[in-house]
Design a protein around this motif. Structure first.
Motif, PDB file in Angstrom:
ATOM      1  N   TYR A 184       0.816  -1.208  -0.038  1.00 55.74           N
ATOM      2  CA  TYR A 184       0.093  -0.053   0.141  1.00 55.74           C
ATOM      3  C   TYR A 184       1.038   1.155  -0.151  1.00 55.74           C
ATOM      4  O   TYR A 184       0.376   2.203  -0.244  1.00 55.74           O
ATOM      5  CB  TYR A 184      -1.032   0.044   1.266  1.00 55.74           C
ATOM      6  CG  TYR A 184      -2.092  -0.884   1.134  1.00 55.74           C
ATOM      7  CD1 TYR A 184      -3.267  -0.791   0.216  1.00 55.74           C
ATOM      8  CD2 TYR A 184      -1.994  -1.924   1.852  1.00 55.74           C
ATOM      9  CE1 TYR A 184      -4.142  -1.785   0.091  1.00 55.74           C
ATOM     10  CE2 TYR A 184      -2.868  -3.080   1.649  1.00 55.74           C
ATOM     11  CZ  TYR A 184      -3.969  -3.218   0.694  1.00 55.74           C
ATOM     12  OH  TYR A 184      -4.812  -4.042   0.827  1.00 55.74           O
TER      13      TYR A 184
ATOM     14  N   ALA B 269      -1.823   0.910   6.050  1.00 59.93           N
ATOM     15  CA  ALA B 269      -2.094  -0.573   5.275  1.00 59.93           C
ATOM     16  C   ALA B 269      -3.212  -1.217   5.897  1.00 59.93           C
ATOM     17  O   ALA B 269      -4.207  -1.674   5.048  1.00 59.93           O
ATOM     18  CB  ALA B 269      -1.178  -1.653   5.309  1.00 59.93           C
TER      19      ALA B 269
ATOM     20  N   LYS C   6      -6.238   0.741   4.796  1.00 64.85           N
ATOM     21  CA  LYS C   6      -6.665   0.558   3.349  1.00 64.85           C
ATOM     22  C   LYS C   6      -7.105  -0.743   3.052  1.00 64.85           C
ATOM     23  O   LYS C   6      -8.027  -0.880   2.079  1.00 64.85           O
ATOM     24  CB  LYS C   6      -5.406   0.841   2.379  1.00 64.85           C
ATOM     25  CG  LYS C   6      -4.559   2.052   2.452  1.00 64.85           C
ATOM     26  CD  LYS C   6      -5.629   2.925   1.293  1.00 64.85           C
ATOM     27  CE  LYS C   6      -5.280   2.659   0.240  1.00 64.85           C
ATOM     28  NZ  LYS C   6      -5.778   3.484  -0.945  1.00 64.85           N
ATOM     29  N   SER C   7      -6.666  -1.908   3.636  1.00 66.11           N
ATOM     30  CA  SER C   7      -7.097  -3.194   3.293  1.00 66.11           C
ATOM     31  C   SER C   7      -8.627  -3.429   3.832  1.00 66.11           C
ATOM     32  O   SER C   7      -9.483  -3.815   3.133  1.00 66.11           O
ATOM     33  CB  SER C   7      -6.252  -4.262   3.650  1.00 66.11           C
ATOM     34  OG  SER C   7      -6.207  -4.256   5.419  1.00 66.11           O
TER      35      SER C   7
ATOM     36  N   GLU D 101     -11.021  -1.838   1.697  1.00 64.17           N
ATOM     37  CA  GLU D 101     -11.259  -2.547   0.487  1.00 64.17           C
ATOM     38  C   GLU D 101     -12.275  -3.668   0.686  1.00 64.17           C
ATOM     39  O   GLU D 101     -13.127  -3.734  -0.319  1.00 64.17           O
ATOM     40  CB  GLU D 101      -9.780  -3.001  -0.109  1.00 64.17           C
ATOM     41  CG  GLU D 101      -8.760  -2.172  -0.727  1.00 64.17           C
ATOM     42  CD  GLU D 101      -7.633  -2.608  -1.133  1.00 64.17           C
ATOM     43  OE1 GLU D 101      -7.359  -3.832  -0.751  1.00 64.17           O
ATOM     44  OE2 GLU D 101      -6.793  -1.834  -1.692  1.00 64.17           O
TER      45      GLU D 101
END
Length: 218
Positions: free
Chosen positions: A42, A84, A87-88, A91
């Motif tokens: 990321y 990270a 972000k994950s 998602e």
């Protein structure tokens, strides 16, 4: 909190040596967490720069007090780890269209993530960025948990209806082994839900629902 550096009287020449082992271990731990979170995916450029800093620190730490440098680098790795994770998790929320379950919390996460990304674009990694990265992850994770708790509750209700159907044809007697498998899945769902793992609970309830449905059909 800066790591404590232990100073020891050195060799016979009278030169003092510095034990940086505990300081570097804290960097190693933070680095491992960043890698596990996917920081290299990321934020590849920033992560690569931290890796350069890490190698330089390790290669040039002998005989010097590097506790401050270690604390700074560990904090930078921690920021990338939380970024990270934010972000994950976002998602996953987006992929399953879960934001509607907690729209305001999701919006707060988006705003925080935007602040973090703007800071990282300037390679700014201070305490404010650390707090925003952590809070962004917390927001998206909260959305994920809220959504899956509701989804799991609904699936449990459907599984219970299927169980009642199976019971109506006395499947627990005529198909004892298969019934036990289905019942065990249902119980596993309850256990996972109580352990704050609603996604796992949903998966167990879904399997139980299908199994009880098949028993009723047979």
């Amino acid at each position: 909190e800066a790591p404590v550096v232990t100073e020891q009287v050195g060799d016979e020449s009278g030169v003092e040596s510095v034990d940086n082992e505990s300081s570097i271990k804290k960097v190693d731990d933070a680095r491992a967490l960043a890698m596990e979170a996917g920081a290299d995916k990321y934020a590849p450029e920033l992560f690569a720069k931290l890796e350069e800093m890490y190698q330089a620190l390790v290669n040039n730490s002998e005989g010097k007090d590097v506790s401050a440098e270690c604390a700074d680098l560990a904090a930078r790795y921690a920021i990338l780890a939380d970024y990270a994770k934010a972000k994950s998790t976002k998602e996953k929320v987006d992929a399953e269209y879960l934001s509607t379950y907690a729209e305001s919390t999701y919006a707060e996460g988006v705003d925080l993530l935007a602040l973090v990304e703007a800071s990282l674009a300037e390679e700014k990694m201070d305490g404010d960025v650390a707090e925003n990265a952590r809070n962004a992850y917390v927001k998206f994770n909260k959305v994920y948990l809220i959504a899956y708790k509701l989804i799991a509750q609904n699936e449990r209700s459907l599984a219970l209806d299927a169980k009642n159907d199976a019971d109506s044809v006395k499947a627990s007697v005529s198909q004892k082994d298969r019934y036990k498998v289905a019942a065990d899945e249902f119980s596993a769902g309850d256990s996972a839900y109580s352990m704050q793992n609603p996604e796992s609970a949903y998966n167990h309830y879904a399997k139980a629902k299908d199994a009880f449905t098949e028993l009723y059909a047979d």
